[in-house]
Write a protein that holds these residues in place. Structure first.
Motif, PDB file in Angstrom:
ATOM      1  N   ARG A  69       0.858  -1.184   0.000  1.00 21.95           N
ATOM      2  CA  ARG A  69       0.000   0.000   0.000  1.00 21.95           C
ATOM      3  C   ARG A  69       0.890   1.227   0.000  1.00 21.95           C
ATOM      4  O   ARG A  69       1.778   1.345   0.833  1.00 21.95           O
ATOM      5  CB  ARG A  69      -0.886   0.033   1.247  1.00 21.95           C
ATOM      6  N   MET A  87      -0.590 -10.035   5.032  1.00 19.59           N
ATOM      7  CA  MET A  87      -1.918 -10.036   5.621  1.00 19.59           C
ATOM      8  C   MET A  87      -2.449 -11.458   5.764  1.00 19.59           C
ATOM      9  O   MET A  87      -2.426 -12.241   4.820  1.00 19.59           O
ATOM     10  CB  MET A  87      -2.874  -9.226   4.746  1.00 19.59           C
ATOM     11  N   TRP A 161     -15.514  -1.442   4.211  1.00 17.67           N
ATOM     12  CA  TRP A 161     -14.312  -1.783   3.465  1.00 17.67           C
ATOM     13  C   TRP A 161     -14.592  -2.057   1.994  1.00 17.67           C
ATOM     14  O   TRP A 161     -15.508  -2.784   1.648  1.00 17.67           O
ATOM     15  CB  TRP A 161     -13.593  -2.997   4.052  1.00 17.67           C
ATOM     16  N   ASN A 203      -9.856  -7.142  10.939  1.00 19.44           N
ATOM     17  CA  ASN A 203     -11.009  -6.534  10.312  1.00 19.44           C
ATOM     18  C   ASN A 203     -11.832  -7.644   9.659  1.00 19.44           C
ATOM     19  O   ASN A 203     -11.297  -8.440   8.904  1.00 19.44           O
ATOM     20  CB  ASN A 203     -10.499  -5.544   9.248  1.00 19.44           C
ATOM     21  N   ASP A 226     -14.953 -11.484   4.549  1.00 14.40           N
ATOM     22  CA  ASP A 226     -13.550 -11.264   4.169  1.00 14.40           C
ATOM     23  C   ASP A 226     -12.842 -10.684   5.375  1.00 14.40           C
ATOM     24  O   ASP A 226     -13.169  -9.601   5.815  1.00 14.40           O
ATOM     25  CB  ASP A 226     -13.513 -10.271   3.001  1.00 14.40           C
ATOM     26  N   THR A 227     -11.931 -11.434   5.945  1.00 18.05           N
ATOM     27  CA  THR A 227     -11.223 -10.854   7.089  1.00 18.05           C
ATOM     28  C   THR A 227      -9.764 -10.613   6.762  1.00 18.05           C
ATOM     29  O   THR A 227      -9.192 -11.292   5.913  1.00 18.05           O
ATOM     30  CB  THR A 227     -11.293 -11.735   8.355  1.00 18.05           C
ATOM     31  N   GLY A 228      -9.167  -9.665   7.436  1.00 18.76           N
ATOM     32  CA  GLY A 228      -7.761  -9.352   7.202  1.00 18.76           C
ATOM     33  C   GLY A 228      -7.082  -8.950   8.495  1.00 18.76           C
ATOM     34  O   GLY A 228      -7.583  -8.110   9.230  1.00 18.76           O
TER      35      GLY A 228
END
Ligand code: SER
Length: 580
Positions: A69, A87, A161, A203, A226-228
């Motif tokens: 990022r 991640m 998100w 998240n 969707d988790t991160g």
């Protein structure tokens, strides 16, 4: 001490026990998504599956994904921001929903990582005129024993998100924070405040929507989770580290940088460590420094490294040692690092040399410009274009002299430059991974035919280096060291069109990576041992590992035509082709 590799293993093992299949990290270059430059989250490679395509590994997936990022590049050097990071993620593709997801998050944090329950804070979506307040998640947290005063309802800016690019799956999320025990920075300090009191570690996104090109949020075919979880941050908090730079994956780098520096400067050390690591990963994927797109990001990372190394007064060529250290730390999980080590070191050196050549004259030019006061966008662009000064470098040089730099003006000039350049023109194409229109499907199938035709005409050594599809055209990069002859181009077109006219069936078969290898399927083969994949067969002409989607019969494609063939780097050619 909890090490990076321990955390990764614990995470994967936990979710495997919950019937998730492990999938390998995808490339840091998003396949078929022209709307973003880099993979920024574990969900990115999964977009087609979040939209409803069937995934070969099933409906419950878990992975460690390498991400980059650059939005926060100016914050690198503080305690939590990195450009490159790993991640951890787990997904439900239309399988479990909020209760199970939150339950697993809680179980992993409290029972596996042994985080003190009293330190856990969560946020949930406050709701807006389009999507209701997420009371369901709040209720689940409460049931698990998180008291109301540690649950915060937050607006869309905080608890929503995605999508990762311009379009695609997105939704409200619930985020998990750990209280570091520091004093609140003020009365209103709460999770989300970046004073350092609350450390965000996980998240969980409830992906129910697809954002379309026109900006609408349409319900998705299936409800996904969707988790991160950021690896570096989590390791830092588990070890009570004050910053991510103190954890094992950074410690050695910082130590080596220090040993090689005359001056001590914490921020500069951290920036150099972060940027060298990110550059190593980008070079490992054969990205080359340039003035455009991915290449420009890499150039910025390398040139910023050089500038901060000057502040540290580092020893000559010390970077090599740091790069080797990065490779060493990560090579088991990312074999491309070791495999391309020579390339990484060679290209890094080349860029350094290039910069050294223009730096002196550039600095002279900068001084000249600075005599007249604040720096205009045009001048900042001149420094970029003629002397290779990344914009943040000009800003930093300006700061040292108390001068402002017109960054907006620079960006306008840069956009103009990108528009004029052909590569930058991709941006105008609509679509991306989230687009699985008929046109992109056809072009995807045509890409497989092209890959095989290239091998038949140019030799078996030809391999795919990258591909990018929009509804208008396909783009295919491959290894070959000279310009194609007109006869060769015609021969390739002829073969592809023959296969189209033979109206061949496209058949998808699921198998293990090893079976796919055994039958000679083409593909990147970076999947882990035992992982399941789809192989797409176009009759007996082509077989390729691929996530799809594809058309059913080649006759659907129409007429194939190559519109461009050129070099994009030493030993790499690019073909653009269309279907008429
Ligand atoms: N996509 C979400 C994130 O990046 C969760 O994986 O935080």
């Amino acid at each position: 001490m909890m090490k990076t590799n321990d955390l990764k293993k614990k995470y994967i093992d936990f979710f495997k026990k919950q019937n998730h299949e492990e999938i390998n990290s995808a490339s840091i270059i998003p396949e078929n998504d022209p709307t973003v430059l880099f993979t920024t989250a574990g969900m990115h490679p999964l977009v087609p599956f979040l939209l409803g395509e069937e995934h070969p590994s099933g409906k419950r997936l878990v992975s460690v994904q390498k991400c980059l990022r650059t939005g926060d590049i100016d914050d690198v050097g503080d305690s939590t921001h990195n450009t490159f990071f790993e991640m951890l993620g787990n997904w439900s593709l239309g399988d479990y929903w909020k209760k199970e997801s939150i339950g697993m998050c809680y179980d992993f944090l409290i029972n596996v990582l042994k985080i003190d329950k009293k330190k856990l804070y969560v946020t949930v979506f406050k709701g807006n005129d389009k999507v209701p307040k997420d009371e369901e998640s709040a209720k689940i947290w409460k049931k698990l024993g998180i008291p109301e005063e540690r649950i915060f309802y937050m607006p869309k800016e905080d608890n929503w998100w995605g999508p990762a690019g311009e379009t695609g799956p997105c939704g409200p999320d619930t985020e998990m924070f750990i209280d570091t025990g520091k004093e609140k920075c003020n009365e209103n300090c709460k999770p989300g405040c970046n004073c350092g009191k609350y450390f965000e570690i996980w998240n969980s996104v409830f992906m129910e929507y697809n954002k379309t090109k026109s900006g609408k949020y349409e319900p998705l075919k299936q409800k996904n989770v969707d988790t991160g979880m950021g690896v570096e941050r989590t390791v830092a908090i588990l070890n009570n580290c004050e910053s991510v730079y103190e954890i094992d994956s950074f410690k050695k780098l910082i130590k080596k940088i220090r040993e090689n520096s005359k001056n001590k400067n914490k921020k500069a050390e951290r920036i150099v460590a972060d940027h060298l690591k990110a550059s190593t990963f980008l070079l490992a994927e054969k990205i080359i420094p340039s003035n455009l797109d991915r290449g420009y990001v890499l150039r910025r990372l390398i040139r910023r490294t050089i500038r901060y190394s000057k502040i540290l007064e580092t020893k000559e060529n010390y970077e090599e040692e740091i790069i080797k250290s990065v490779i060493d730390f990560y090579k088991e999980d990312y074999p491309e690092l070791d495999k391309n080590a020579d390339f990484i070191l060679k290209e890094f050196k080349k860029e350094k040399k290039k910069f050294a050549r223009t730096l002196k004259t550039g600095l002279r030019k900068f001084k000249d410009i600075a005599k007249d006061g604040d720096i205009s966008g045009k001048d900042a662009f001149l420094l970029f274009q003629s002397f290779g000064f990344p914009i943040e470098m000009t800003v930093e040089l300006g700061k040292e002299k108390n001068l402002k730099v017109d960054v907006n003006g620079f960006n306008k000039e840069y956009e103009k430059h990108k528009k004029m350049s052909k590569k930058g023109a991709n941006k105008k194409f609509k679509g991306g991974l989230a687009d699985s229109s008929k046109e992109t499907k056809k072009l995807h199938t045509a890409t497989h035919l092209l890959g095989e035709a290239l091998r038949r005409v140019l030799g078996k050594k030809v391999e795919q280096r990258g591909s990018n599809i929009t509804p208008e055209r396909l783009r295919f990069d491959f290894n070959f060291d000279r310009k194609l002859k007109q006869e060769e181009i015609e021969e390739i077109e002829k073969i592809v069109n023959e296969k189209i006219n033979q109206d061949l069936d496209i058949v998808k078969k699921e198998m293990s990576v090893d079976e796919a290898k055994d039958i000679g399927a083409k593909g990147i083969f970076d999947e882990k041992y035992g992982e399941k994949v789809f192989v797409y067969f176009i009759d007996d002409f082509s077989k390729e590992i691929c996530g799809g989607p594809h058309v059913k019969k080649t006759s659907e494609l129409g007429k194939f035509k190559i519109v461009k063939e050129k070099s994009i780097a030493a030993g790499t050619r690019r073909i653009k082709a269309i279907l008429k």
